[in-house]
Structures are given as structure tokens and as C-alpha cells.
Design an enzyme around this catalytic site. Structure first.
Site, mmCIF file in Angstrom:
data_model
loop_
_atom_site.group_PDB
_atom_site.id
_atom_site.type_symbol
_atom_site.label_atom_id
_atom_site.label_comp_id
_atom_site.label_asym_id
_atom_site.label_seq_id
_atom_site.Cartn_x
_atom_site.Cartn_y
_atom_site.Cartn_z
ATOM 1 N N ASN A 108 0.853 -1.189 0.000
ATOM 2 C CA ASN A 108 0.000 0.000 0.000
ATOM 3 C C ASN A 108 0.887 1.236 0.000
ATOM 4 O OD1 ASN A 108 -2.384 1.604 0.299
ATOM 5 N ND2 ASN A 108 -1.937 1.817 2.481
ATOM 6 N N HIS A 110 0.860 5.191 1.326
ATOM 7 C CA HIS A 110 0.140 6.043 2.276
ATOM 8 C C HIS A 110 0.820 7.411 2.309
ATOM 9 C CE1 HIS A 110 -2.392 7.008 5.679
ATOM 10 N NE2 HIS A 110 -1.326 7.503 6.286
ATOM 11 N N SER A 137 4.858 6.762 2.351
ATOM 12 C CA SER A 137 5.428 5.468 2.739
ATOM 13 C C SER A 137 4.796 4.366 1.901
ATOM 14 C CB SER A 137 5.117 5.144 4.204
ATOM 15 O OG SER A 137 5.447 6.214 5.054
ATOM 16 N N ASP A 146 -2.961 0.839 7.875
ATOM 17 C CA ASP A 146 -1.733 1.610 7.619
ATOM 18 C C ASP A 146 -0.578 1.188 8.524
ATOM 19 O OD1 ASP A 146 -3.082 3.008 5.647
ATOM 20 O OD2 ASP A 146 -3.762 4.557 7.046
HETATM 21 C C1 GAR Z 1 -2.681 9.025 -2.726
HETATM 22 O O1 GAR Z 1 -2.181 10.192 -2.163
HETATM 23 C C2 GAR Z 1 -2.496 7.864 -1.779
HETATM 24 O O2 GAR Z 1 -1.304 7.941 -1.022
HETATM 25 C C3 GAR Z 1 -3.690 8.039 -0.884
HETATM 26 O O3 GAR Z 1 -4.731 8.367 -1.761
HETATM 27 C C4 GAR Z 1 -4.195 9.085 -2.861
HETATM 28 C C5 GAR Z 1 -4.688 8.432 -4.127
HETATM 29 O O4 GAR Z 1 -4.346 9.183 -5.257
HETATM 30 N N1 GAR Z 1 -3.958 6.834 -0.152
HETATM 31 C C6 GAR Z 1 -4.438 6.809 1.101
HETATM 32 O O5 GAR Z 1 -4.720 7.816 1.725
HETATM 33 C C7 GAR Z 1 -4.591 5.423 1.677
HETATM 34 N N2 GAR Z 1 -4.663 5.452 3.108
HETATM 35 P P1 GAR Z 1 -4.355 8.537 -6.691
HETATM 36 O O6 GAR Z 1 -5.724 7.879 -6.887
HETATM 37 O O7 GAR Z 1 -4.180 9.685 -7.616
HETATM 38 O O8 GAR Z 1 -3.251 7.530 -6.762
#
Ligand code: GAR
Length: 314
Positions: A108, A110, A137, A146
């Protein structure tokens, strides 16, 4: 070498998925994207994946229990012959069953420097706390949200006047760089000789009275002052292979194994009919099965008294 088959799970825009997908276009990238799946049929990332010729799958979680939805996603992953799952903005809490099914094979990303700021609003919280850096991360997914071993991180400086949006935008750039690199290293690790020797070493040395020596340049495991039960062949005469050699019952079993899977099994030069070589460098080893091979080989050479004692302890 076959590339590792990666499925990406998204819920929204999918820019991380796009970064993984474009990194995978390089010839030397050790993974390929075989599926992009979502719990949101309207996720923008699905359209991009489709346009790039990647198989997609969508099934809304609405009206379903967490377990029922996870099962549907799991089936889609299995149908796509997925080796690894990359969560990329997949905004779902996963059931322990689903996590267990992909243990060690689900990553994942984060948007914080874990263990700081698990959950949501990570950038806002980093700014409010007066942190000098936010960041991102990549970690292995475990049942805890997470949590799980961190595989890589990138700190991103917080500038005076940053808002959560402006910081998020810069962290996203860092995410796009980090994810494909960490994923590549992670999938490639499973075919690297150092990693493979270490995996065999941990298992062989856990057997009673085991010791390790080097024989003709091969890590070699035996019973203290006794016979050898396993060798790791490393690029023997430049063959490029990393293989585990263990004892078997004889020529019939050797021939049978080679017939079943001639890519994985081969007759080890100089060892005769009582041994089989199994390649470890093809990826996706079944380490429980390798445990059983090692234990069986150990039993084949262990003095009766020691074997009986081992049975007793077990
Ligand atoms: C990213 O910033 C990712 O790190 C976050 O959602 C966004 C997705 O953007 N994920 C989380 O918060 C998970 N806990 P994307 O759809 O443009 O890749």
C-alpha cells in the site's frame, strides 16, 4: 525471466496506478500490470487503464458486507493470475481474511511518514503539528490499518504557507517516484540469490543439529559432524541458476519430478540419482513446500537416534 503479475486496486483518480503502469513499460521493469480493479465503477483511473489496454474490473461495495465485497475482489485477482496486489488510493478497510489471502504480497502507499498519521487528513495533521516534513510510505499490508513493515519512504519538505492541498500535490509527485521503485525491488528480491540463500538458511538451520559450511562455493547444510542434507547451487559454471539441492528417494522420483516440471527441477551434475535440484530463482516459491523438502532431506541423512529425538520433540 517472467515478470511478476501485479493487480492495482484503486478508488479514485488513480495517478499512482498510472505511475506504476508507465514505469512497467520499461523493458527491465520486473513487474507488469495485469489488472486494475476498483470498488468504484466511476473511478477515473479505470478509463485510463482501459485506454492503455489493461484489463479492468469494477464492483461497487454498496449494499455488500465487507467480507462479501472483498471476496468478489479476491476472485477477480485470482482470475487475473495476480502475484502481487498494489493498493493505490484504495479507500477501503480490508477484512482480515482478504489481508491473510495476500499476506506478504499486498503493498500500500500512504501519504505520510508512517508510523505518523495513519488514516485520513495526513497533510493537514503534519502541517498543524508544525512538522518540517510530510511525505509518503510504501508498506506491506497487515490486518492493522496503515501498519505493516515499511518498505520505503520519501520525506517531502513542508514550505511556509503550505496548505494541505499544496503539500498533497508535492507528496503525490514523491509517491509516483517511490511506489514503482519499491514495488520493483520487492518483486525482484524474490529472485535475488542473497535473498534466496537467506530463506533457505533460516529454514535449514532451524532443523535439529544443523550447521552450515561452504562446499565448492555453495552454501551447504548438514548435521553437525554428519552428512549434508541441502546445498544451494549458485550460478554453477555460469548457468545463471539459483537452485536448492535436496535428497530424494532415487532415480524414479528424480525422473518423475523432471517430467512434471522440467523448468523447475533438474538433475544436479555430480550428485547422482539420490538428489534433485529445484530452481528457486523462478519467483513465487512455495516456502512451506520447501520447508517440507528440507525436513525430508534432513530425515534421510539424520542418524536414527537423532531423527527419533526430533520426532519426540515435534
Ligand atoms: C494518494 O495520495 C495515496 O497515497 C492516498 O490516496 C491518494 C490516491 O491518489 N492513499 C491513502 O490515503 C490510503 N490510506 P491517486 O488515486 O491519484 O493515486
Amino acid at each position: 525471466m517472467a515478470k511478476a503479475r501485479v493487480a492495482v486496486l484503486i478508488s479514485g483518480t488513480g495517478t499512482n496506478m498510472a505511475a506504476l503502469l508507465y514505469a512497467a513499460k520499461a523493458d527491465d521493469c520486473p513487474y507488469e500490470i495485469v489488472l486494475v480493479a476498483s470498488n468504484n465503477p466511476d473511478a477515473a483511473g479505470l478509463k485510463l487503464a482501459e485506454a492503455e489496454g489493461i484489463a479492468t474490473f469494477a464492483h461497487s461495495h454498496k449494499g455488500l458486507s465487507r467480507e462479501a465485497h472483498d471476496d468478489i475482489m479476491h476472485e477477480a485477482l485470482v482470475a487475473a493470475k495476480t502475484d502481487y496486489v498494489a493498493l493505490a488510493g484504495y479507500m477501503r478497510i480490508l477484512s482480515p481474511e482478504f489481508v491473510g489471502q495476500w499476506e506478504g504480497r499486498m503493498l500500500n502507499i500512504h501519504p505520510s511518514l508512517l508510523p505518523k498519521y495513519k488514516g485520513l487528513h495526513t497533510h493537514e495533521r503534519a502541517i498543524e503539528a508544525g512538522d518540517s516534513h510530510g511525505g509518503c510510505s510504501v508498506h506491506l499490508v497487515t490486518a492493522e490499518l496503515d501498519d505493516g513493515p515499511i518498505l520505503g519512504q520519501t520525506p517531502v519538505a513542508i514550505l511556509p504557507g503550505d496548505t494541505s492541498d499544496s503539500l498533497a500535490a508535492r507528496v503525490l509527485i514523491a509517491e509516483h517516484q517511490l511506489y514503482s521503485r519499491v514495488l520493483s525491488d520487492y518483486v525482484a528480491r524474490e529472485t535475488s540469490p542473497d535473498f534466496l540463500v537467506q530463506q533457505v538458511r533460516e529454514r535449514a538451520m532451524a532443523l535439529p543439529e544443523a550447521d552450515e559450511v561452504v562446499s565448492h562455493g555453495m552454501p551447504c547444510f548438514g548435521i553437525i559432524k554428519g552428512k549434508k542434507f541441502a546445498y544451494v547451487s549458485l550460478d554453477h559454471h555460469g548457468d545463471g541458476k539459483t537452485a536448492l539441492l535436496v535428497k530424494i528417494s532415487g532415480p524414479d522420483e528424480q525422473a518423475q519430478l523432471i517430467e512434471i516440471d522440467s523448468e523447475r527441477y533438474y538433475r544436479p551434475a555430480y550428485f547422482g540419482d539420490g538428489w534433485i535440484a529445484m530452481r528457486l530463482d523462478l519467483g513465487l516459491n512455495d516456502w512451506d513446500e520447501i520447508d517440507r523438502w528440507l525436513a525430508r532431506s534432513w530425515h534421510a541423512v539424520a542418524p536414527k537416534k537423532l531423527a527419533a529425538l526430533a520426532e519426540f520433540i515435534a
